[in-house]
Enzyme design. Structure first.
Site, PDB file in Angstrom:
ATOM      1  N   GLN A  77       5.588   9.411  -0.832  1.00  0.00           N
ATOM      2  CA  GLN A  77       6.407   8.195  -0.944  1.00  0.00           C
ATOM      3  C   GLN A  77       7.881   8.465  -0.696  1.00  0.00           C
ATOM      4  O   GLN A  77       8.610   7.600  -0.231  1.00  0.00           O
ATOM      5  CB  GLN A  77       6.237   7.557  -2.328  1.00  0.00           C
ATOM      6  N   ASN A  97       0.851  -1.181   0.000  1.00  0.00           N
ATOM      7  CA  ASN A  97       0.000   0.000   0.000  1.00  0.00           C
ATOM      8  C   ASN A  97       0.893   1.238   0.000  1.00  0.00           C
ATOM      9  O   ASN A  97       1.378   1.667   1.031  1.00  0.00           O
ATOM     10  CB  ASN A  97      -0.916  -0.013   1.228  1.00  0.00           C
ATOM     11  N   ASP A  98       1.082   1.779  -1.182  1.00  0.00           N
ATOM     12  CA  ASP A  98       1.948   2.940  -1.366  1.00  0.00           C
ATOM     13  C   ASP A  98       1.570   4.111  -0.473  1.00  0.00           C
ATOM     14  O   ASP A  98       2.338   5.053  -0.320  1.00  0.00           O
ATOM     15  CB  ASP A  98       1.798   3.444  -2.812  1.00  0.00           C
ATOM     16  N   CYS A  99       0.381   4.064   0.038  1.00  0.00           N
ATOM     17  CA  CYS A  99      -0.150   5.226   0.741  1.00  0.00           C
ATOM     18  C   CYS A  99      -0.115   5.078   2.255  1.00  0.00           C
ATOM     19  O   CYS A  99      -0.563   5.960   2.981  1.00  0.00           O
ATOM     20  CB  CYS A  99      -1.569   5.495   0.260  1.00  0.00           C
TER      21      CYS A  99
END
Ligand code: GLC
Ligand code: GLC
Length: 826
Positions: free
Chosen positions: A514, A497-499
């Protein structure tokens, strides 16, 4: 409402009206040259890199949407119209757009003049071909003018949209054959050794290469002055905006038709052959060349090859054969047509596209921002490796070469240079594990353990090269060595989950969530990474065993067992798996939280990894997912959605509730739950989670869903969003690979394992059976599954070529023959 239908025999989606709820696109191209092609002929094309080598201009954020592409204007006795509907939005007597495997065809008609445009990229050459057929269906003679139109991009798509002080002065073209051949050569005079070609195979009445002259400065694409005047101006672009337009005149008797072939190509010359040789004295240099005149040899070669409608038809046929062969590698026959066409055709097609594009160029990805993702490209392999294993192999070696010696990895790399991207850097702590996942899938598919001995650089430095096996070991060890206070893996900048940016603490607008780390806690931990580790562990252990690395296998087994214990001790919330611990050691994804109490990812992945199958936690976790996260359009990412921005959580809480990672239906991880459900043997529920996000099942709901019914979208708005059910970001998503894995390997249950092909279906009890035809290591298996017993899981017997098989693993026979397999469930 539907805007078209599936033509299953032709493997085409047929769009029956042009005003789809969003442009519905297709991808042309197979290896180096690609085009994005919408149902109204919008889009653009590029050679290898959508940012750096873009041939034609495309404006995202434009109004009206999707304007710009390859356009043809018709002037039929004064009646002016555009047969692809856009850009003039002409009233058409007929319209249809067929998106097929690597080609599209728009057919339309007005006032007795029929038009068809077949567009594709040949298998081996770097160009788009647009074959046009005009047919007079009326009773009178027709004098028709055709004007082609494309607008060149000055190669670097980012500069092209920003650097106007330079760009308006550098545009250059050449024109030959009376205007039939137009060459775009901006910057060729200096460091470029490539130009673009826009040519037609017939003589022309005129041409234009200057946008303002063709369109008129204050006109849109829907009102080109030249077309309205009925005459091209033979303009030669000098700076500003170079375009390519041919003016062709055609006389058509009743019943007569005429074909034209347009080629839009990328041409490259070796540096020492950039210029046209000069036979006359006075040429510069030795050998003498005509100064400033580009060497047309590569363009001529293309045009010699594709100069006739017959040649175009031949390469289109070759493209179809290529796709027939690819899709024969896995096909399904079943009563449920939607499942059969998605699994057998469109899902695999999308997997090819995601393999080729990663997340770079779509109608939601600009082609400028993102390169190939380490994590994404490894996952894309899962849905692609059975199609072209050799390309998967090459990709694995490219990806592994961007890994750092300590096992961490550049999060992205550039497709042209294959170098890691410094701006994004590393620190996404799930990245290394996906390499094990991709390599294991490749070996199971091919049996090629030899890949482990390939010498692969670290950080693209040859002097740091070591075997691919060592790369896997570094990946494995990276997780082992980077754990936090609870013994769970540290999350770093984010995991899958990049977030979920737990060390970011960003207060500055526009700062990248990021790459910003304002508070490197060394504390924030991810339960998801732990589960990914446990999921890949057995494959890594098996790889060690089978390559006589017994000691390493023992070490790895211990590490995996201990991680399972850690998850049970610190990653369990009572009714579901926790998601993470933040930089202060507070729980994320716990009933103790106000928002974000339960997340899908750690629950799906932990059960996929078979954690808690033995003690009831797996079932509890999935029941909680169903209870708290399920909706009619799929499973949302977490609940409750974050209502305000949390400094300590990062981007996940930046989205309005219901969108993207903040409680959107993030389709990528829905198949994790599907697979997890099959681990529990709940076939009906597994299939339900499969169909909810499967686009073909929502075809008649296209007004709400809006995107293509033949491809998965990254996200469908969740129940907290005002537009619940609306999809976004179609095409380039890990959903493609994972749904293909879930349906082919876990629901239909035809799964490559180290010893062969395991047959282990888990289906709704109401599904009476199905047949899968699967190519596997040079043999073909026709697998007929009989579920007249009406069970959800369980194989009673398997016969191979009529003989009972011990167990359910088909051996890799490798004999090039077709084998009959009969499976009885019960
Ligand atoms: C996007 C990214 C992928 C990431 C996912 C979830 O799809 O490409 O890498 O895992 O979002 O944040
Ligand atoms: C992923 C996420 C997206 C985020 C992006 C940042 O693609 O889906 O929400 O903005 O990563 O790179």
């Amino acid at each position: 409402m539907q805007y078209g239908y599936f033509d299953d025999d032709a493997r085409e989606y047929v769009i029956t009206r042009p005003d789809t709820p969003y442009p519905w696109i297709n991808y042309l191209g197979s290896e180096d040259f690609y085009g994005l092609f919408s149902n109204t002929s919008g889009g653009y094309c590029f050679y290898r890199d959508a940012r750096l080598l873009r041939l034609i201009r495309y404006r995202y954020n434009n109004v009206p949407t999707d304007s710009g592409g390859r356009y043809f204007y018709i002037r039929d006795s004064g009646d002016i119209w555009t047969p692809s509907w856009m850009p003039m939005k002409s009233a058409l007597d007929r319209y249809e757009c067929r998106h097929g495997m690597g080609y599209s065809r728009i057919s339309s008609a007005r006032n007795g003049l029929a038009f068809s445009q077949t567009s594709f990229v040949p298998l081996k050459d770097n160009c788009e071909i647009h074959k046009i057929v005009l047919a007079n269906e009326s009773k009178a003679d027709k004098d028709v003018d055709v004007f082609s139109f494309i607008e060149f991009c000055l190669w670097n798509a980012n500069d092209d949209m920003t650097n106007f002080q330079r760009n308006f002065s550098i545009g250059e073209v050449e024109v030959e054959a009376g205007g039939a051949r137009i060459y775009h050569k901006t910057e060729y005079r200096e460091r470029r050794n490539h130009y673009a070609l826009w040519a037609v195979n017939v003589p022309v009445a005129g041409f234009d290469t200057d946008r303002q002259t063709f369109l008129g400065l204050y006109n849109g694409f829907d009102h080109p002055d030249a077309v309205f005047a009925g005459k091209a101006n033979n303009s030669i672009a000098s700076g500003w905006a170079p375009i390519g337009s041919h003016h062709i005149k055609a006389h058509l008797k009743p019943g007569e038709s005429k074909s034209l072939v347009f080629v839009l190509g990328y041409c490259e010359n070796p540096d020492d052959q950039k210029w046209e040789p000069s036979a006359e004295p006075g040429g510069r240099g030795s050998p003498p060349v005509k100064p400033g005149v580009i060497n047309k040899a590569p363009a001529n070669a293309l045009l010699d090859k594709y100069g006739s409608p017959e040649a175009a038809d031949r390469v289109l046929a070759a493209l179809k054969d290529y796709w027939d062969a690819l899709l024969s590698r896995f096909s399904v026959q079943a009563e449920d047509k939607r499942m059969a066409r998605m699994a057998g055709v469109w899902n695999q097609y999308q997997c090819m596209v995601t393999f080729n594009m990663s997340r770079s160029a779509s109608y939601f990805e600009s082609g400028i921002g993102r390169g190939m993702g380490f994590r994404d490209s490894n996952q894309d392999l899962l849905g692609f490796v059975h199609l072209v294993p050799e390309r998967a192999r090459a990709r694995i070696l490219d990806i592994a070469a961007t890994q750092f010696p300590d096992g961490s990895a550049y999060h992205q790399y550039q497709p042209l240079t294959k170098r890691g991207n410094n701006e994004v850097g590393s620190g996404f702590n799930d990245d290394p594990l996906w390499l094990i996942c991709g390599v294991a899938a490749y070996i199971k598919e091919t049996g090629d353990f030899g890949i482990l001995d390939e010498k692969v650089p670290f950080d693209n430095k040859e002097e740091l090269a070591d075997s691919l096996f060592i790369h896997l070991k570094r990946s494995f060890d990276y997780t082992v060595k980077h754990t936090g206070p609870h013994g769970l893996p540290l999350i770093g900048r984010a995991d899958w989950n990049d977030c979920l940016n737990l060390n970011c603490f960003s207060k500055t607008p526009g700062e990248s969530f990021q790459t910003t780390a304002n508070f490197e806690s060394g504390i924030a931990e991810s339960v998801l990474i732990a589960a990914i580790f446990v999921f890949n562990g057995p494959d890594y252990i098996e790889i060690c065993r089978r390559t006589r690395r017994a000691e390493e296998a023992v070490y790895a087994a211990k590490a995996v067992a201990s991680m399972i214990e850690t998850i049970k001790a610190h990653g369990w919330d009572g009714n579901w798996f926790l998601r993470a611990y933040d930089a202060y050691g507070h729980k994320i994804g716990s009933h103790e939280c106000e928002d974000g109490q339960i997340y899908i990812e750690s629950n799906g992945f932990a059960v996929m990894a078979e954690i808690g199958l033995d003690d009831g936690r797996a079932q509890k976790a999935l029941d909680s997912v169903k209870d708290k996260l399920d909706t009619k359009y799929g499973i949302v990412l977490q609940q409750p959605a974050y209502k305000e921005y949390h400094l300590e959580l990062g981007e996940v809480s930046s989205y309005p509730p219901g969108y993207k990672e903040n409680a959107g239906i993030f389709c990528h991880n829905n198949p994790w739950v599907t697979i997890a459900e099959t681990k529990l043997g709940r076939g009906t529920r597994a299939f339900e989670t499969y169909t909810k996000i499967c686009p073909a099942y929502r075809e008649d709901d296209s007004d709400l869903r809006r995107l293509e019914p033949y491809v998965y979208a990254q996200m469908v708005a969740g129940k907290d969003a005002p537009r619940f059910g609306e999809a976004k970001n179609s095409w380039l998503t890990g959903t493609a690979a994972w749904t293909f894995v879930s349906i082919s390997q876990y629901i239909l249950g035809v799964r490559p394992v180290f010893d062969g092909l395991l047959i282990d279906p888990c289906i709704p009890s109401g599904m009476k059976g199905f047949t899968v035809i699967r190519h596997f290591q040079s043999a073909v298996y026709r697998i007929a599954v009989d579920n007249s017993a009406g069970v959800e899981k369980g194989v009673k017997s398997v016969t191979l070529d009529g003989k009972p098989l011990d167990g359910a693993v088909l051996p890799a026979l490798g004999d090039g023959k077709t084998h009959e397999v009969n499976v009885v469930m019960g």
